[in-house]
Design a protein around this motif. Structure first.
Motif, PDB file in Angstrom:
ATOM      1  N   SER A 108       5.508  -4.121 -18.761  1.00  0.00           N
ATOM      2  CA  SER A 108       6.809  -4.069 -19.428  1.00  0.00           C
ATOM      3  C   SER A 108       7.769  -3.452 -18.430  1.00  0.00           C
ATOM      4  O   SER A 108       7.389  -2.564 -17.657  1.00  0.00           O
ATOM      5  CB  SER A 108       6.767  -3.225 -20.699  1.00  0.00           C
ATOM      6  OG  SER A 108       6.012  -3.862 -21.696  1.00  0.00           O
ATOM      7  N   ALA A 109       9.007  -3.935 -18.443  1.00  0.00           N
ATOM      8  CA  ALA A 109       9.980  -3.452 -17.470  1.00  0.00           C
ATOM      9  C   ALA A 109      11.370  -3.430 -18.081  1.00  0.00           C
ATOM     10  O   ALA A 109      11.704  -4.302 -18.882  1.00  0.00           O
ATOM     11  CB  ALA A 109       9.970  -4.358 -16.254  1.00  0.00           C
ATOM     12  N   THR A 110      12.166  -2.441 -17.679  1.00  0.00           N
ATOM     13  CA  THR A 110      13.546  -2.344 -18.151  1.00  0.00           C
ATOM     14  C   THR A 110      14.465  -1.960 -17.011  1.00  0.00           C
ATOM     15  O   THR A 110      14.199  -1.004 -16.282  1.00  0.00           O
ATOM     16  CB  THR A 110      13.687  -1.300 -19.276  1.00  0.00           C
ATOM     17  OG1 THR A 110      12.846  -1.674 -20.373  1.00  0.00           O
ATOM     18  CG2 THR A 110      15.126  -1.220 -19.778  1.00  0.00           C
ATOM     19  N   VAL A 111      15.533  -2.716 -16.884  1.00  0.00           N
ATOM     20  CA  VAL A 111      16.671  -2.347 -16.042  1.00  0.00           C
ATOM     21  C   VAL A 111      17.723  -1.831 -17.005  1.00  0.00           C
ATOM     22  O   VAL A 111      18.008  -2.476 -18.014  1.00  0.00           O
ATOM     23  CB  VAL A 111      17.215  -3.559 -15.256  1.00  0.00           C
ATOM     24  CG1 VAL A 111      18.541  -3.229 -14.580  1.00  0.00           C
ATOM     25  CG2 VAL A 111      16.194  -4.039 -14.242  1.00  0.00           C
ATOM     26  N   PHE A 112      18.276  -0.646 -16.719  1.00  0.00           N
ATOM     27  CA  PHE A 112      19.276  -0.116 -17.644  1.00  0.00           C
ATOM     28  C   PHE A 112      20.338   0.682 -16.916  1.00  0.00           C
ATOM     29  O   PHE A 112      20.130   1.172 -15.810  1.00  0.00           O
ATOM     30  CB  PHE A 112      18.637   0.720 -18.756  1.00  0.00           C
ATOM     31  CG  PHE A 112      17.813   1.872 -18.278  1.00  0.00           C
ATOM     32  CD1 PHE A 112      18.351   3.136 -18.146  1.00  0.00           C
ATOM     33  CD2 PHE A 112      16.476   1.693 -17.963  1.00  0.00           C
ATOM     34  CE1 PHE A 112      17.586   4.198 -17.711  1.00  0.00           C
ATOM     35  CE2 PHE A 112      15.704   2.749 -17.518  1.00  0.00           C
ATOM     36  CZ  PHE A 112      16.259   4.005 -17.391  1.00  0.00           C
ATOM     37  N   ASP A 113      21.466   0.768 -17.553  1.00  0.00           N
ATOM     38  CA  ASP A 113      22.583   1.567 -17.077  1.00  0.00           C
ATOM     39  C   ASP A 113      23.054   2.389 -18.268  1.00  0.00           C
ATOM     40  O   ASP A 113      23.955   1.973 -19.002  1.00  0.00           O
ATOM     41  CB  ASP A 113      23.699   0.665 -16.540  1.00  0.00           C
ATOM     42  CG  ASP A 113      24.917   1.453 -16.065  1.00  0.00           C
ATOM     43  OD1 ASP A 113      24.822   2.684 -15.916  1.00  0.00           O
ATOM     44  OD2 ASP A 113      25.967   0.806 -15.849  1.00  0.00           O
ATOM     45  N   GLY A 114      22.397   3.516 -18.486  1.00  0.00           N
ATOM     46  CA  GLY A 114      22.739   4.385 -19.613  1.00  0.00           C
ATOM     47  C   GLY A 114      22.810   3.613 -20.921  1.00  0.00           C
ATOM     48  O   GLY A 114      21.910   2.844 -21.241  1.00  0.00           O
ATOM     49  N   GLU A 115      23.900   3.815 -21.651  1.00  0.00           N
ATOM     50  CA  GLU A 115      24.104   3.114 -22.919  1.00  0.00           C
ATOM     51  C   GLU A 115      24.878   1.812 -22.750  1.00  0.00           C
ATOM     52  O   GLU A 115      25.209   1.151 -23.717  1.00  0.00           O
ATOM     53  CB  GLU A 115      24.852   4.024 -23.893  1.00  0.00           C
ATOM     54  CG  GLU A 115      24.048   5.230 -24.315  1.00  0.00           C
ATOM     55  CD  GLU A 115      24.831   6.139 -25.245  1.00  0.00           C
ATOM     56  OE1 GLU A 115      26.053   5.932 -25.432  1.00  0.00           O
ATOM     57  OE2 GLU A 115      24.221   7.054 -25.787  1.00  0.00           O
ATOM     58  N   ARG A 116      25.177   1.441 -21.487  1.00  0.00           N
ATOM     59  CA  ARG A 116      25.984   0.245 -21.242  1.00  0.00           C
ATOM     60  C   ARG A 116      25.172  -1.037 -21.123  1.00  0.00           C
ATOM     61  O   ARG A 116      25.653  -2.107 -21.463  1.00  0.00           O
ATOM     62  CB  ARG A 116      26.833   0.443 -19.990  1.00  0.00           C
ATOM     63  CG  ARG A 116      27.926   1.473 -20.159  1.00  0.00           C
ATOM     64  CD  ARG A 116      28.775   1.592 -18.911  1.00  0.00           C
ATOM     65  NE  ARG A 116      28.053   2.211 -17.814  1.00  0.00           N
ATOM     66  CZ  ARG A 116      27.975   3.526 -17.612  1.00  0.00           C
ATOM     67  NH1 ARG A 116      28.570   4.354 -18.426  1.00  0.00           N
ATOM     68  NH2 ARG A 116      27.299   4.003 -16.594  1.00  0.00           N
ATOM     69  N   LEU A 117      23.960  -0.944 -20.600  1.00  0.00           N
ATOM     70  CA  LEU A 117      23.188  -2.148 -20.321  1.00  0.00           C
ATOM     71  C   LEU A 117      21.703  -1.849 -20.393  1.00  0.00           C
ATOM     72  O   LEU A 117      21.250  -0.826 -19.870  1.00  0.00           O
ATOM     73  CB  LEU A 117      23.511  -2.680 -18.910  1.00  0.00           C
ATOM     74  CG  LEU A 117      22.661  -3.851 -18.424  1.00  0.00           C
ATOM     75  CD1 LEU A 117      23.035  -5.117 -19.191  1.00  0.00           C
ATOM     76  CD2 LEU A 117      22.830  -4.048 -16.933  1.00  0.00           C
ATOM     77  N   GLN A 118      20.969  -2.758 -21.025  1.00  0.00           N
ATOM     78  CA  GLN A 118      19.508  -2.701 -21.020  1.00  0.00           C
ATOM     79  C   GLN A 118      18.980  -4.124 -21.047  1.00  0.00           C
ATOM     80  O   GLN A 118      19.386  -4.923 -21.891  1.00  0.00           O
ATOM     81  CB  GLN A 118      18.990  -1.925 -22.231  1.00  0.00           C
ATOM     82  CG  GLN A 118      19.368  -0.453 -22.187  1.00  0.00           C
ATOM     83  CD  GLN A 118      19.611   0.128 -23.558  1.00  0.00           C
ATOM     84  OE1 GLN A 118      19.153  -0.398 -24.559  1.00  0.00           O
ATOM     85  NE2 GLN A 118      20.353   1.212 -23.606  1.00  0.00           N
ATOM     86  N   ILE A 119      18.097  -4.420 -20.118  1.00  0.00           N
ATOM     87  CA  ILE A 119      17.421  -5.717 -20.078  1.00  0.00           C
ATOM     88  C   ILE A 119      15.941  -5.415 -19.947  1.00  0.00           C
ATOM     89  O   ILE A 119      15.504  -4.824 -18.958  1.00  0.00           O
ATOM     90  CB  ILE A 119      17.917  -6.584 -18.907  1.00  0.00           C
ATOM     91  CG1 ILE A 119      19.431  -6.810 -19.028  1.00  0.00           C
ATOM     92  CG2 ILE A 119      17.159  -7.909 -18.865  1.00  0.00           C
ATOM     93  CD1 ILE A 119      20.065  -7.472 -17.821  1.00  0.00           C
TER      94      ILE A 119
END
Length: 165
Positions: A97-108
């Protein structure tokens, strides 16, 4: 953009099917207006991102650590150290499982299998990685590390332009 029209169509289907199969709570948070479409995912994942990658130990314990994430041909690509525990985990148990995120702005987030890549069979990917990392780094050590792609069976996106962190 390296994605073909067919790859973008398959990515959009994956995004739509993953959202449709989500539970009621997740769908309440990831309302339609907060989702990214396939083109939005490709646009947001240009270049190198940091991705939290989860693997599983032999005793079933989860392990999460950051890796560089490259989005190429509608899939996440990452490398890892040739002597790393992560590599041992993936070779024995390829589910990740993997997540790219930018705080509360972006999550994939993607769930699927890590599949080894033979760079000799992917000349476009090798050229792209060389462009991203630079020829010196690529030629001196990066070409020789193990590279993988995530063949996702689920992918969930979330964007919130008003996010504060």
């Amino acid at each position: 953009m390296y994605e073909t029209p067919e790859e973008l169509t398959a990515l959009q289907r994956l995004l739509d099917d993953s959202f449709a199969a989500s539970g009621r709570y997740l769908r309440s948070v990831l309302r339609e207006e907060r989702r990214l479409d396939a083109a939005g995912v490709v646009d947001r994942l240009r270049g190198i991102s940091t991705m939290a990658l989860a693997t599983v130990t032999a005793s079933g314990e989860p392990r999460v650590a950051p890796v560089d994430a490259i989005f190429y041909r509608a899939r996440f690509v990452f490398g890892t150290g040739p002597n790393s525990y992560r590599l041992r985990h993936i070779r024995a148990r390829p589910s990740v499982s993997a997540t790219v995120f930018d705080g509360e702005r972006l999550q994939i987030t993607a769930h699927g299998k890590a599949t080894p890549l033979a760079l000799a069979e992917e000349p476009g990917l090798e050229a792209f990685l060389t462009e991203l990392y630079g020829k010196e780094a690529w030629d001196s050590w990066m070409r020789d590390i193990p590279w993988f792609r995530i063949d996702a069976d689920k992918m969930i996106t979330f964007r919130n332009p008003e996010g504060t962190r």
